[in-house]
Scaffold this motif. Sequence first.
Motif, short mmCIF file in Angstrom:
data_model
loop_
_atom_site.label_atom_id
_atom_site.label_comp_id
_atom_site.label_asym_id
_atom_site.label_seq_id
_atom_site.Cartn_x
_atom_site.Cartn_y
_atom_site.Cartn_z
N ALA A 170 0.86 -1.19 0.00
CA ALA A 170 0.00 0.00 0.00
C ALA A 170 0.90 1.24 0.00
CB ALA A 170 -0.93 0.00 1.21
N ALA A 171 1.26 1.70 -1.19
CA ALA A 171 2.23 2.78 -1.33
C ALA A 171 1.78 4.10 -0.71
CB ALA A 171 2.55 2.99 -2.80
N ASP A 172 0.47 4.29 -0.54
CA ASP A 172 -0.02 5.56 0.01
C ASP A 172 -0.29 5.48 1.51
OD1 ASP A 172 -2.16 3.88 -0.22
OD2 ASP A 172 -3.45 5.29 -1.27
N THR A 173 0.19 4.43 2.17
CA THR A 173 0.03 4.28 3.61
C THR A 173 1.38 4.50 4.29
OG1 THR A 173 -1.76 2.69 3.32
CG2 THR A 173 -0.66 2.69 5.45
N LYS A 179 1.38 5.61 14.45
CA LYS A 179 0.38 6.39 13.73
C LYS A 179 0.34 5.93 12.28
CE LYS A 179 1.23 10.76 12.91
NZ LYS A 179 1.35 12.22 13.00
N GLN A 180 -0.84 5.56 11.82
CA GLN A 180 -1.03 5.15 10.43
C GLN A 180 -1.78 6.27 9.71
OE1 GLN A 180 -3.01 1.38 9.75
NE2 GLN A 180 -3.80 2.09 7.80
N THR A 181 -1.22 6.70 8.58
CA THR A 181 -1.85 7.72 7.76
C THR A 181 -2.05 7.13 6.37
OG1 THR A 181 -0.64 9.43 8.98
CG2 THR A 181 -1.65 10.09 6.90
N ASP A 182 -3.29 7.20 5.90
CA ASP A 182 -3.62 6.72 4.56
C ASP A 182 -4.74 7.59 4.01
OD1 ASP A 182 -6.17 5.65 5.41
OD2 ASP A 182 -5.16 3.85 6.11
N PRO A 183 -5.19 7.36 2.77
CA PRO A 183 -6.22 8.24 2.19
C PRO A 183 -7.51 8.32 3.01
CG PRO A 183 -5.21 6.93 0.47
CD PRO A 183 -4.68 6.40 1.78
N SER A 184 -7.80 7.32 3.84
CA SER A 184 -9.03 7.35 4.62
C SER A 184 -8.90 8.14 5.92
CB SER A 184 -9.52 5.93 4.93
OG SER A 184 -8.62 5.29 5.82
#
Length: 119
Positions: free
Chosen positions: A87-90, A105-110
Amino acid sequence: MNFVTSSLGEIGRLLISMDEQELTFTRRPETVDPKLLPVLPGNYETPSGRRFVIKLDKDGTLVIAFVGQPDLKLLPYRGLKFRIKEAADTVFEFVLAGGKVQHLKQTDPSGEYLMPRRN
């Protein structure tokens, strides 16, 4: 000159045309301070209550391990931020206070999710 960006919009490569040739400059991957690596592994919990483990492999690679799923390698990104190939955008970031990990901390599009350390 052409800048090639990642899915997060950051420059990963530079392409330059010179004398009928194309030169490519690639950004080197970040490395993590070896002194910090032993501090990061441990037990963590998702906001939904699912527990997982961050482990340090023999080769010095951090992995996320959920029960019943294949391990995911954490790839150094910037400082204490990591990405996974799947998941390249995570982005996962270890947040420290007083030299100890408080949460991941996890940051992704959601959105952004805090996963506290549970030892």
